[in-house]
Scaffold this active site. Structure first.
Site, PDB file in Angstrom:
ATOM      1  N   ASP A  67     -28.372  15.784  38.595  1.00 34.26           N
ATOM      2  CA  ASP A  67     -28.637  15.453  37.191  1.00 34.26           C
ATOM      3  C   ASP A  67     -28.662  16.745  36.384  1.00 34.26           C
ATOM      4  O   ASP A  67     -28.651  17.831  36.953  1.00 34.26           O
ATOM      5  CB  ASP A  67     -29.896  14.603  37.023  1.00 34.26           C
ATOM      6  CG  ASP A  67     -31.200  15.367  37.207  1.00 34.26           C
ATOM      7  OD1 ASP A  67     -32.209  14.914  36.677  1.00 34.26           O
ATOM      8  OD2 ASP A  67     -31.229  16.402  37.903  1.00 34.26           O
ATOM      9  N   TYR A  69     -29.469  20.070  34.010  1.00 28.71           N
ATOM     10  CA  TYR A  69     -30.587  21.008  33.863  1.00 28.71           C
ATOM     11  C   TYR A  69     -31.547  20.458  32.813  1.00 28.71           C
ATOM     12  O   TYR A  69     -31.130  19.893  31.798  1.00 28.71           O
ATOM     13  CB  TYR A  69     -30.082  22.373  33.389  1.00 28.71           C
ATOM     14  CG  TYR A  69     -29.109  23.042  34.329  1.00 28.71           C
ATOM     15  CD1 TYR A  69     -29.473  23.365  35.636  1.00 28.71           C
ATOM     16  CD2 TYR A  69     -27.828  23.374  33.897  1.00 28.71           C
ATOM     17  CE1 TYR A  69     -28.577  24.005  36.501  1.00 28.71           C
ATOM     18  CE2 TYR A  69     -26.925  24.011  34.745  1.00 28.71           C
ATOM     19  CZ  TYR A  69     -27.305  24.325  36.047  1.00 28.71           C
ATOM     20  OH  TYR A  69     -26.419  24.954  36.881  1.00 28.71           O
ATOM     21  N   PHE A  80     -23.517  21.666  36.304  1.00 27.60           N
ATOM     22  CA  PHE A  80     -23.758  23.050  36.749  1.00 27.60           C
ATOM     23  C   PHE A  80     -23.534  24.101  35.668  1.00 27.60           C
ATOM     24  O   PHE A  80     -23.882  25.260  35.847  1.00 27.60           O
ATOM     25  CB  PHE A  80     -22.921  23.397  38.000  1.00 27.60           C
ATOM     26  CG  PHE A  80     -23.214  22.516  39.171  1.00 27.60           C
ATOM     27  CD1 PHE A  80     -24.373  22.693  39.907  1.00 27.60           C
ATOM     28  CD2 PHE A  80     -22.348  21.488  39.528  1.00 27.60           C
ATOM     29  CE1 PHE A  80     -24.678  21.861  40.984  1.00 27.60           C
ATOM     30  CE2 PHE A  80     -22.640  20.657  40.606  1.00 27.60           C
ATOM     31  CZ  PHE A  80     -23.812  20.842  41.343  1.00 27.60           C
ATOM     32  N   HIS A 189     -26.509  20.845  48.489  1.00 30.10           N
ATOM     33  CA  HIS A 189     -26.559  21.292  47.099  1.00 30.10           C
ATOM     34  C   HIS A 189     -26.672  22.823  47.048  1.00 30.10           C
ATOM     35  O   HIS A 189     -27.289  23.437  47.925  1.00 30.10           O
ATOM     36  CB  HIS A 189     -27.768  20.647  46.417  1.00 30.10           C
ATOM     37  CG  HIS A 189     -27.739  20.718  44.936  1.00 30.10           C
ATOM     38  ND1 HIS A 189     -28.224  21.805  44.242  1.00 30.10           N
ATOM     39  CD2 HIS A 189     -27.287  19.850  43.997  1.00 30.10           C
ATOM     40  CE1 HIS A 189     -28.076  21.595  42.953  1.00 30.10           C
ATOM     41  NE2 HIS A 189     -27.508  20.417  42.767  1.00 30.10           N
TER      42      HIS A 189
END
Length: 231
Positions: A67, A69, A80, A189
């Site tokens: 999801d 930031y 990202f 991740h």
């Protein structure tokens, strides 16, 4: 303006059936209320930036995260990625470490990944919005069904797309991809909590380009503007 109206015409046509589902209508109502009553990221006009920066027919790679930031001035609608003036977040720092090791790139100057989008990389999270300082606060509100539909549609309607899945929520999307005509690259991740358990050394960028070349497609220019390139 309704959320669906933020999508450009080729994507809204491509996703027309999904945009008319009860699930999406409920999501749209929820999102409208959230933006009116709380601090939500990314900015409303940037929720679909990943799509609007990339014409549908130019998609070569789909990178899927978790999801957005949830800090001030970070999320910009691309998974990202952050705005040029924002501090580079830890997960993106780790992506850059792998990029430099894998592709021999110089350290990127900032955290903005728009040039990847323009190269053909669809940068989406499983969930596209989040409340300020509340990670995963918009999980299970309808975004997962929407991003599932996108991946399924791309898988069904195109060939030789590379799907890069980082983290468990992204891994759950693998079942939507026809692996007989696409490539799936999976790892943990890039978060500092997990990157050393298999993200570093996974070589997603060179793997992607090798696959694209194998199918007579132009590879992605992964290296981003750096201090070196700006001199």
């Amino acid at each position: 303006m309704l959320l669906s109206m933020q999508l450009n015409s080729d994507w809204s046509t491509f996703l027309a059936d999904e945009l008319e589902t009860p699930s999406f209508h409920q999501l749209q109502n929820f999102i409208k209320h959230e933006y009116k009553t709380a601090k939500i990221y990314p900015p409303y006009e940037n929720v679909f930036s990943a799509f609007n920066l990339l014409p549908l027919e130019k998609v070569k790679v789909v990178i899927i995260g978790q999801d957005p930031y949830h800090g001030e001035n970070q999320a910009n609608g691309l998974a990202f990625s952050v705005g040029k003036s924002a501090k580079i977040p830890p997960s993106l720092k780790n992506i850059y470490k792998e990029l430099m090791e894998d592709m021999g790139c110089d350290l990127p100057y900032d955290g903005n990944l728009e040039s990847w989008a323009k190269e053909g990389v669809l940068l989406i999270n499983s969930v596209l919005t989040v409340r300020k300082s509340e990670a995963n606060s918009h999980r299970k509100k309808g975004w997962e069904e929407f991003t599932d539909a996108i991946i399924k549609q791309i898988s069904q309607n195109f060939e030789h797309i590379v799907f890069i899945l980082w983290g468990k929520p992204a891994h759950q999307k693998e079942k939507l991809v026809d692996v007989s005509k696409h490539l799936v690259i999976k790892s943990v991740h890039p978060s500092p909590l997990s990157a050393y358990r298999g993200f570093f050394g996974s070589k997603p960028f060179s793997q992607t380009n090798a696959y694209l070349k194998e199918h007579s497609l132009k590879p992605i220019k992964w290296c981003l503007p750096s201090q070196q390139t700006l001199l």
